[in-house]
Design an enzyme around this catalytic site. Structure first.
Site, PDB file in Angstrom:
ATOM      1  N   SER A 162      35.916  43.993  31.609  1.00  0.00           N
ATOM      2  CA  SER A 162      34.791  43.083  32.739  1.00  0.00           C
ATOM      3  C   SER A 162      34.536  41.925  32.119  1.00  0.00           C
ATOM      4  CB  SER A 162      33.883  43.997  33.032  1.00  0.00           C
ATOM      5  OG  SER A 162      34.358  45.251  33.822  1.00  0.00           O
ATOM      6  N   GLY A 201      50.012  44.978  32.848  1.00  0.00           N
ATOM      7  CA  GLY A 201      51.100  45.667  33.261  1.00  0.00           C
ATOM      8  C   GLY A 201      52.451  44.597  33.020  1.00  0.00           C
ATOM      9  N   GLU A 231      41.460  44.136  38.328  1.00  0.00           N
ATOM     10  CA  GLU A 231      41.182  42.901  39.100  1.00  0.00           C
ATOM     11  C   GLU A 231      39.583  42.976  39.337  1.00  0.00           C
ATOM     12  OE1 GLU A 231      44.119  41.268  39.067  1.00  0.00           O
ATOM     13  OE2 GLU A 231      42.508  39.797  38.908  1.00  0.00           O
ATOM     14  N   GLN A 284      37.478  66.789  63.108  1.00  0.00           N
ATOM     15  CA  GLN A 284      38.856  66.137  62.739  1.00  0.00           C
ATOM     16  C   GLN A 284      38.762  64.762  63.166  1.00  0.00           C
ATOM     17  OE1 GLN A 284      41.155  67.947  60.717  1.00  0.00           O
ATOM     18  NE2 GLN A 284      42.949  67.056  60.481  1.00  0.00           N
ATOM     19  N   THR A 289      39.429  49.548  39.997  1.00  0.00           N
ATOM     20  CA  THR A 289      39.109  49.310  38.544  1.00  0.00           C
ATOM     21  C   THR A 289      39.743  47.892  38.176  1.00  0.00           C
ATOM     22  OG1 THR A 289      39.096  51.724  38.192  1.00  0.00           O
ATOM     23  CG2 THR A 289      39.011  50.038  36.310  1.00  0.00           C
ATOM     24  N   GLN A 310      44.986  39.532  29.877  1.00  0.00           N
ATOM     25  CA  GLN A 310      43.778  39.279  29.517  1.00  0.00           C
ATOM     26  C   GLN A 310      42.727  40.379  29.208  1.00  0.00           C
ATOM     27  OE1 GLN A 310      41.651  36.974  32.887  1.00  0.00           O
ATOM     28  NE2 GLN A 310      40.184  38.797  33.083  1.00  0.00           N
ATOM     29  N   THR A 311      42.953  41.575  29.669  1.00  0.00           N
ATOM     30  CA  THR A 311      41.960  42.654  29.036  1.00  0.00           C
ATOM     31  C   THR A 311      42.358  42.884  27.858  1.00  0.00           C
ATOM     32  OG1 THR A 311      41.629  43.610  31.479  1.00  0.00           O
ATOM     33  CG2 THR A 311      41.316  45.054  29.718  1.00  0.00           C
ATOM     34  N   TYR A 316      50.172  39.104  32.528  1.00  0.00           N
ATOM     35  CA  TYR A 316      48.929  38.662  32.627  1.00  0.00           C
ATOM     36  C   TYR A 316      47.884  39.366  31.639  1.00  0.00           C
ATOM     37  CZ  TYR A 316      44.578  36.597  34.759  1.00  0.00           C
ATOM     38  OH  TYR A 316      43.324  36.106  34.820  1.00  0.00           O
ATOM     39  N   GLY A 360      46.334  72.524  53.038  1.00  0.00           N
ATOM     40  CA  GLY A 360      47.302  72.628  51.952  1.00  0.00           C
ATOM     41  C   GLY A 360      48.464  71.686  51.866  1.00  0.00           C
TER      42      GLY A 360
END
Ligand SMILES: CC/C=C\C/C=C\C/C=C\CCCC(=O)SCCNC(=O)CCNC(=O)[C@H](O)C(C)(C)COP(=O)(O)OP(=O)(O)OC[C@H]1O[C@@H](n2cnc3c(N)ncnc32)[C@H](O)[C@@H]1OP(=O)(O)O
Ligand SMILES: Cc1cc2nc3c(=O)[nH]c(=O)nc-3n(C[C@H](O)[C@H](O)[C@H](O)COP(=O)(O)OP(=O)(O)OC[C@H]3O[C@@H](n4cnc5c(N)ncnc54)[C@H](O)[C@@H]3O)c2cc1C
Length: 651
Positions: free
Chosen positions: A144, A177, A448, A354, A446, A137-138, A135, A425
């Site tokens: 954005s 991707g 989608e 906790q 970020t 697009q960017t 896909y 840890g």
């Protein structure tokens, strides 16, 4: 010891039917059976092992991902898995890969924006994986701002083709991707230019690579954009860069369900002019060249993003539940301080601090699960309405998918990090599963739709609703409650002061709106028939924790707006502590209800039997660094250091 359940004492405390809760979490008895069977199939197949990922180089990781994707596909074919089972298999294989985008974006975009003919041509190829899609697009310069995309698709009437071109460096496609090394086709978004006129951004199916030897087709410069955040598994995804150099594609490769460009029936000496003709309204261009301007929202081109955003909400509940499962089980295993007369130290899960950090995240995982179920229904409903040219709920669907995607991904990313910290840890070890889960998950804030940008869309929707208060158009659905904010009308002139000026505050209002949505959908879930001893009661406790935790977190807003009094705030805090005590005996059972295999969790801290310390110790020695007692580099660098003569009196 192996085979011993070190958490048995915790499981025996459970006050509800865990098996019934597993079905609630899965969504239905059928969904549970499929998930349970496929997750165990994946966990038992060495071909899907993932415990060695952190020791692989990027190229090894990538090649291993290709192997797994091919192996998964072979498994799907050999076992004749259904589409539902295949999707579950890809989910439990748990490997970011080109298949995510092929199945999660490329195919939905063709289904959502392709004409019947285009679907008949391309979907069979995609379903059989005879083509692999991405896909695109960017771009390097725009993500954005979709309307700011610079890639052009210029129609050539002489050849009945579109010319796809990257006119500037910033128009290079960047991030898609699967694009970098694997995809053979893309849905490329470009600015349509017809007869010299710009017609907005549209999607085009473009072949990228040869189906014979996988080499990039003429006019394509394509590659990977490089290493990403951390060393996590997302580096197995070939997010790519692509530049088009006047690439020609047939006119019928423009995704035309939302717009179609047809030839006008013009006198032969006239230049062929193409005007948008929105099929949905059957607004065919007449032979005389008349075109009825349609009122179909141009944003239908954004349909794939609406679809993916609603899937991301469901994904958020999965990712958060994984982290909470790990942190909850480990919190029950870990003991620190509090030993009385030489007895065992205190389980850290018994500390109120906790609990106050962990249990709201446990409640959030369930809350996001249920709002995700509702959002899936909303998306299906709006899609059905679109088929009937009913656009009435499209704005609400956009606001809900955008807002809930933003809210749940932010909370989940923060929640995974909090779960890491809750494990002390050992949470920082790769063998805890948490660093990788965080590294793979955080881009969801970020991609989608950047979360703030999406919240601004929600704010715009809310302000539009406010502006219509008092008119005949009454707010309905998820904004029906706004009829009770008539007083906003008086300050409407203030609101006009400038959206940009108030945008930071409006984003907070958008978050509050989405939080209300999550709480209300949790409450609606509890109004349904929920079988199983004690199951509904546990969900009521979790719903109250989710709501009261928000009240506590945003106490200042509630007090300053007079929504609650200080007395209410104190009562809410007292009730929250009481609710944590009610969850405590059920915590392990509530995370067991997610029904995750140790393979899928990929975490020693979160292993089902709680036998953490022997597994941590054993895992350490498997690290390649421990292949030799004396490390590489000792003789070259360390020994000379240790043996150096101290030449200066000063040292
Ligand atoms: C886990 C996922 C599973 C599978 C996926 C596979 C792999 C996972 C990995 C990665 C996937 C990620 C892939 C991507 O990132 S793809 C690229 C994503 N890009 C974006 O999301 C871009 C975000 N930007 C936008 O959506 C738009 O630019 C915008 C911010 C919405 C602005 O649009 P614009 O055209 O300028 O419109 P406005 O002027 O702001 O609004 C005009 C009007 O339109 C309405 N509107 C906007 N968007 C939509 C929509 N999608 N649907 C319906 N309506 C929409 C808007 O509300 C406004 O309405 P008014 O009534 O106010 O005029
Ligand atoms: C892992 C990953 C996978 C991806 N996969 C794909 C893919 O498969 N296909 C694809 O097409 N894309 C993909 N993308 C790209 C992704 O969709 C974009 O990065 C995303 O849409 C954000 O756009 P941007 O990078 O332009 O952010 P920007 O908009 O540049 O954001 C930068 C900052 O500007 C702020 N900002 C921007 N506009 C405004 C405004 N109007 N008002 C206030 N603040 C504003 C944002 O809030 C943010 O803080 C992927 C990205 C990642 C990280």
């Amino acid at each position: 010891m192996e085979g011993v359940d070190h958490l048995a004492h915790e499981r025996n405390k459970s006050e509800f039917d865990v098996d019934a809760m597993k079905i609630v979490w899965a969504g239905s008895p059928h969904a549970f059976v499929v998930s349970d069977r496929i997750s165990k199939l994946v966990a038992s197949d060495p071909g899907f092992r993932k415990d060695n990922r952190s020791t692989l180089s990027r190229k090894e990781l990538f090649k291993n991902t290709l192997r797994k994707a091919a192996y998964a596909w072979k498994t799907i074919i050999d076992l004749h898995l259904s589409e539902e089972e295949a999707a579950k298999l890809r989910f439990y294989v748990d490997e970011p890969a080109f298949t995510d985008v092929h199945w999660g974006m490329f195919i939905p975009a063709i289904k959502g924006q392709g004409t019947e003919e285009q679907q008949q041509k391309w979907l069979p190829l995609a379903y059989k994986m005879q083509i692999i899609g991405c896909y695109a697009q960017t771009e390097l310069g725009h993500g954005s701002n979709v309307q700011g995309l610079e890639t052009t698709a210029t129609f050539d009437p002489q050849t009945d083709e579109f010319i796809i071109h990257s006119p500037t460096l910033t128009s290079s496609k960047w991030w898609p991707g699967g694009l970098g090394k694997v995809a053979t086709h893309a849905i490329a978004y470009a600015l349509l230019i017809v007869g010299g006129r710009e017609q907005g951004v549209h999607g085009f199916i473009v072949q990228l690579r040869s189906l014979e030897d996988h080499s990039p087709l003429p006019g394509m410069t394509v590659g990977d954009i490089g290493m990403k955040f951390g060393n996590g598994a997302y580096n197995a995804m070939d997010n790519g860069v692509l530049r088009f150099d006047h690439v020609r594609i047939p006119r019928n490769q423009m995704l035309m369900r939302c717009a179609q460009y047809t030839c006008l029936c013009m006198p032969s000496d006239a230049k062929l002019i193409l005007e948008p003709c929105i099929l949905i309204r059957v607004s065919q261009v007449t032979c005389e060249g008349k075109y009825k301007q349609s009122d179909v929202p141009r944003q239908l081109v954004y349909g794939a993003m609406l679809y993916v955003r609603q899937t991301i909400v469901a994904d958020a509940s999965c990712a958060l539940s994984r982290a909470v499962c790990i942190a909850t089980r480990y919190s029950a295993v870990r003991r620190q301080f509090g030993s009385q007369n030489g007895g065992p130290e205190t389980q850290v899960i018994d500390y109120k601090t906790q609990q106050s950090r962990l249990f709201p995240l446990l409640a959030s995982a369930y809350a996001f699960r249920f709002v995700g179920e509702w959002l899936k229904w909303l998306y299906a409903d709006v899609t059905q309405r679109l088929q009937a040219n009913d656009f009435s709920t499209l704005p609400e669907a956009h606001a809900c998918t955008a807002g809930l995607k933003s809210l749940t991904t932010t909370a989940t990313a923060d929640g995974i990090e909090e779960c890491r910290k809750l494990c002390g840890g050992h949470g920082y070890l790769c063998s805890s599963g948490l660093p990788e889960l965080f590294a793979v998950y955080v881009p969801a804030c970020t991609y989608e739709g950047e979360n703030t940008v999406l919240l601004l869309q929600v704010a715009r929707f809310l302000m539009k609703t406010v502006s219509q208060l008092g008119s005949s158009k009454k707010p309905v659905g998820t904004i029906a409650y706004m009829t009770r904010v008539e007083h906003l009308m008086q300050c409407r002139c203030g609101v006009q002061r400038g959206f940009a000026e108030l945008s930071a505050d409006l984003v907070e209002a958008a978050v509050a709106h989405c939080q209300l949505l999550v709480v209300s959908k949790f409450i609606e879930k509890l109004q349904q028939e929920i079988p199983g001893k004690g199951v509904k009661q546990q969900l009521e406790v979790l719903c109250n924790i989710y709501a009261l935790f928000l009240l506590h977190k945003h106490q200042g807003d509630f007090l300053s707006t007079g929504c609650i009094t200080p007395k209410h705030a104190a009562l809410a805090n007292d009730e929250l502590r009481s609710l944590y005590s009610q969850v405590r005996p059920n915590a392990i059972a509530l995370v067991d209800a997610f029904n995750y295999t140790d393979h899928y969790l990929g975490s020693i801290l979160g292993c089902y039997d709680g036998n953490v310390y022997p597994k941590l110790y054993e895992a350490a020695w498997k690290d390649p660094l421990n292949e030799s007692v004396v490390p590489d580099g000792y003789h070259q660098y360390i020994r000379p250091l240790l043996k150096q003569e101290i030449r200066t009196a000063r040292l």
